[in-house]
Scaffold this motif. Structure first.
Motif, PDB file in Angstrom:
ATOM      1  N   UNK A   1       0.838  -1.204   0.000  1.00  0.00           N
ATOM      2  CA  UNK A   1       0.000   0.000   0.000  1.00  0.00           C
ATOM      3  C   UNK A   1       0.869   1.247   0.000  1.00  0.00           C
ATOM      4  N   UNK A   2       1.895   1.242   0.840  1.00  0.00           N
ATOM      5  CA  UNK A   2       2.819   2.385   0.917  1.00  0.00           C
ATOM      6  C   UNK A   2       3.525   2.586  -0.416  1.00  0.00           C
ATOM      7  N   UNK A   3       3.967   1.472  -1.027  1.00  0.00           N
ATOM      8  CA  UNK A   3       4.635   1.561  -2.327  1.00  0.00           C
ATOM      9  C   UNK A   3       3.700   2.154  -3.372  1.00  0.00           C
ATOM     10  N   UNK A   4       2.435   1.689  -3.361  1.00  0.00           N
ATOM     11  CA  UNK A   4       1.459   2.220  -4.313  1.00  0.00           C
ATOM     12  C   UNK A   4       1.213   3.710  -4.088  1.00  0.00           C
ATOM     13  N   UNK A   5       1.125   4.112  -2.833  1.00  0.00           N
ATOM     14  CA  UNK A   5       0.923   5.530  -2.534  1.00  0.00           C
ATOM     15  C   UNK A   5       2.123   6.351  -2.991  1.00  0.00           C
ATOM     16  N   UNK A   6       3.326   5.820  -2.770  1.00  0.00           N
ATOM     17  CA  UNK A   6       4.531   6.516  -3.223  1.00  0.00           C
ATOM     18  C   UNK A   6       4.547   6.636  -4.740  1.00  0.00           C
TER      19      UNK A   6
END
Length: 177
Positions: free
Chosen positions: A76-81
């Motif tokens: 999720x964090x990677x996608x947000x980044x």
């Protein structure tokens, strides 16, 4: 975008289901709630009834669940980044496009200005030539008085001045490039 929404929903569900109590479905389909070192099934304490092997299996499942939760949060964090990077790239592209459009408008304005200057020069030149031909015809026929001659000279002076200004403006525009 759809997968991002699904991941967000999944993450929310994981966070809601994970509190201080862990719920696990065992291989035989029972739901076991683990809180600290106690195991409950349907609200009844079954800690002493479970074998060490079953307790280890439940702990392994909890560990796998937590690892999956962490992996999901990481994704999720990677996608947000990546979304932030994409948004920045889009903003940069938009800014570049705006700059290019501004340059295009400036170029078109200069081209229009050059065309107008060229048209003014051509118009002044044609007007001068037309007046010179008319003057020559009248002169050949002997229809010009000395006063008319002076008037024509004044007209030619004005037309030449207009022509020179138009040529100067056209030359200046062409030098700017």
């Amino acid at each position: 975008m759809k997968s991002i929404k699904i991941l967000q929903l999944f993450t929310i569900l994981l966070l809601v289901s994970c509190g201080t109590t862990e719920s696990i479905i065992t291989d035989d389909g029972k739901i076991i709630e683990v809180k600290g070192g106690t195991y409950k099934s349907d609200g009844v304490d079954v800690t002493n009834q479970l074998t060490d092997e079953e307790k280890m299996s439940i702990k392994t499942k909890i560990s796998e669940k937590n690892e999956l939760k962490e992996a999901t949060e990481k994704k999720q964090k990677e996608l947000e980044d990546k979304q932030k990077e994409l948004k920045k790239a889009q903003e940069a592209a938009k800014k570049k496009q705006d700059e290019l459009e501004k340059i295009q408008r400036e170029f078109e304005r200069k081209q229009k200005e050059k065309e107008d200057a060229r048209d003014a020069f051509i118009k002044a030149k044609k007007e001068l030539e037309k007046k010179q031909k008319r003057y020559e015809r009248l002169k050949e026929k002997g229809k010009l008085s000395p006063r008319d001659e002076a008037d024509w000279e004044e007209r030619f002076k004005d037309l030449n001045e207009t022509l020179n200004k138009a040529k100067e403006k056209l030359d200046n525009l062409n030098k700017q490039d």
